[in-house]
Design a protein around this motif. Structure first.
Motif, PDB file in Angstrom:
ATOM      1  N   ARG A 229      10.021 -37.288 -21.176  1.00  0.00           N
ATOM      2  CA  ARG A 229       9.467 -36.834 -19.896  1.00  0.00           C
ATOM      3  C   ARG A 229      10.234 -37.465 -18.727  1.00  0.00           C
ATOM      4  O   ARG A 229      10.543 -36.793 -17.760  1.00  0.00           O
ATOM      5  N   ILE A 230      10.514 -38.764 -18.825  1.00  0.00           N
ATOM      6  CA  ILE A 230      11.218 -39.457 -17.752  1.00  0.00           C
ATOM      7  C   ILE A 230      12.631 -38.902 -17.592  1.00  0.00           C
ATOM      8  O   ILE A 230      13.112 -38.711 -16.473  1.00  0.00           O
ATOM      9  N   ALA A 231      13.302 -38.594 -18.698  1.00  0.00           N
ATOM     10  CA  ALA A 231      14.656 -38.037 -18.617  1.00  0.00           C
ATOM     11  C   ALA A 231      14.634 -36.683 -17.913  1.00  0.00           C
ATOM     12  O   ALA A 231      15.464 -36.410 -17.035  1.00  0.00           O
ATOM     13  N   LYS A 232      13.692 -35.836 -18.261  1.00  0.00           N
ATOM     14  CA  LYS A 232      13.576 -34.526 -17.627  1.00  0.00           C
ATOM     15  C   LYS A 232      13.190 -34.684 -16.161  1.00  0.00           C
ATOM     16  O   LYS A 232      13.713 -34.002 -15.284  1.00  0.00           O
TER      17      LYS A 232
ATOM     18  N   ILE B 177      14.625 -33.409 -12.129  1.00  0.00           N
ATOM     19  CA  ILE B 177      13.740 -32.742 -11.171  1.00  0.00           C
ATOM     20  C   ILE B 177      13.653 -33.557  -9.884  1.00  0.00           C
ATOM     21  O   ILE B 177      13.665 -33.003  -8.783  1.00  0.00           O
ATOM     22  N   ILE B 178      13.575 -34.882 -10.004  1.00  0.00           N
ATOM     23  CA  ILE B 178      13.510 -35.748  -8.822  1.00  0.00           C
ATOM     24  C   ILE B 178      14.736 -35.550  -7.942  1.00  0.00           C
ATOM     25  O   ILE B 178      14.635 -35.474  -6.713  1.00  0.00           O
ATOM     26  N   GLN B 179      15.899 -35.436  -8.560  1.00  0.00           N
ATOM     27  CA  GLN B 179      17.124 -35.233  -7.784  1.00  0.00           C
ATOM     28  C   GLN B 179      17.073 -33.911  -7.023  1.00  0.00           C
ATOM     29  O   GLN B 179      17.428 -33.846  -5.844  1.00  0.00           O
TER      30      GLN B 179
ATOM     31  N   LYS C  42      10.636 -44.756  -8.665  1.00  0.00           N
ATOM     32  CA  LYS C  42       9.995 -45.033  -9.946  1.00  0.00           C
ATOM     33  C   LYS C  42       8.902 -43.992 -10.190  1.00  0.00           C
ATOM     34  O   LYS C  42       7.980 -43.856  -9.391  1.00  0.00           O
ATOM     35  N   PRO C  43       8.991 -43.266 -11.305  1.00  0.00           N
ATOM     36  CA  PRO C  43       8.006 -42.220 -11.577  1.00  0.00           C
ATOM     37  C   PRO C  43       6.802 -42.736 -12.369  1.00  0.00           C
ATOM     38  O   PRO C  43       6.913 -43.669 -13.154  1.00  0.00           O
ATOM     39  N   GLU C  44       5.658 -42.121 -12.111  1.00  0.00           N
ATOM     40  CA  GLU C  44       4.451 -42.326 -12.908  1.00  0.00           C
ATOM     41  C   GLU C  44       4.060 -40.952 -13.446  1.00  0.00           C
ATOM     42  O   GLU C  44       3.768 -40.052 -12.661  1.00  0.00           O
ATOM     43  N   VAL C  45       4.067 -40.771 -14.753  1.00  0.00           N
ATOM     44  CA  VAL C  45       3.652 -39.500 -15.335  1.00  0.00           C
ATOM     45  C   VAL C  45       2.132 -39.470 -15.334  1.00  0.00           C
ATOM     46  O   VAL C  45       1.479 -40.339 -15.916  1.00  0.00           O
TER      47      VAL C  45
END
Length: 125
Positions: free
Chosen positions: A29-32, A36-38, A15-18
């Motif tokens: 931002r979450i889609a991009k 990057i996370i992968q 789970k990302p936190e910008v």
């Protein structure tokens, strides 16, 4: 030089936190960030980060910029920018204050990114 994105990702659930920039269109931002996370996850698996290297920034470079990343405790930190120096500065702010709230981290990163005088100093490097 520009820092476009700084995020903290929970390793357990990804789970990302910008952290930076705040208040912009989060869906984009979450889609991009998902892509990057992968990439970063694969890089971390291949490098098999040891305990002494946790918290040490690593970088992936391309023609369009740099992604800086590191593993810190139970999070992965990611920063996307134009150059390694700016991404390193943003990552250091988070590494030094890893237990701070997202709001505090956002303010500190914004201060580091917008610090005046860096542009002039960069001309001499």
């Amino acid at each position: 030089m520009v820092v476009r994105l700084v995020a903290r990702i929970n390793i357990d659930d990804l789970k990302p936190e910008v952290i930076y920039p705040r208040g912009e269109k989060q869906d984009e931002r979450i889609a991009k960030l998902t892509g990057i996370i992968q990439l970063v996850s694969v890089a971390l698996e291949r490098s098999d980060v040891s305990d002494e290297k946790k918290g040490t920034p690593m970088y992936m470079k391309s023609d369009s910029g740099v992604v800086g990343y590191c593993q810190l405790d139970d999070h992965i930190l990611i920063c996307e920018g134009d150059a390694e120096r700016e991404t390193a500065d943003a990552l250091r702010v988070i590494i030094d204050r890893s237990n701070s709230s997202v709001q505090e981290l956002s303010e500190k990163v914004q201060g580091a990114v917008e610090r005046r005088g860096k542009e002039i100093g960069d001309l001499w490097r």
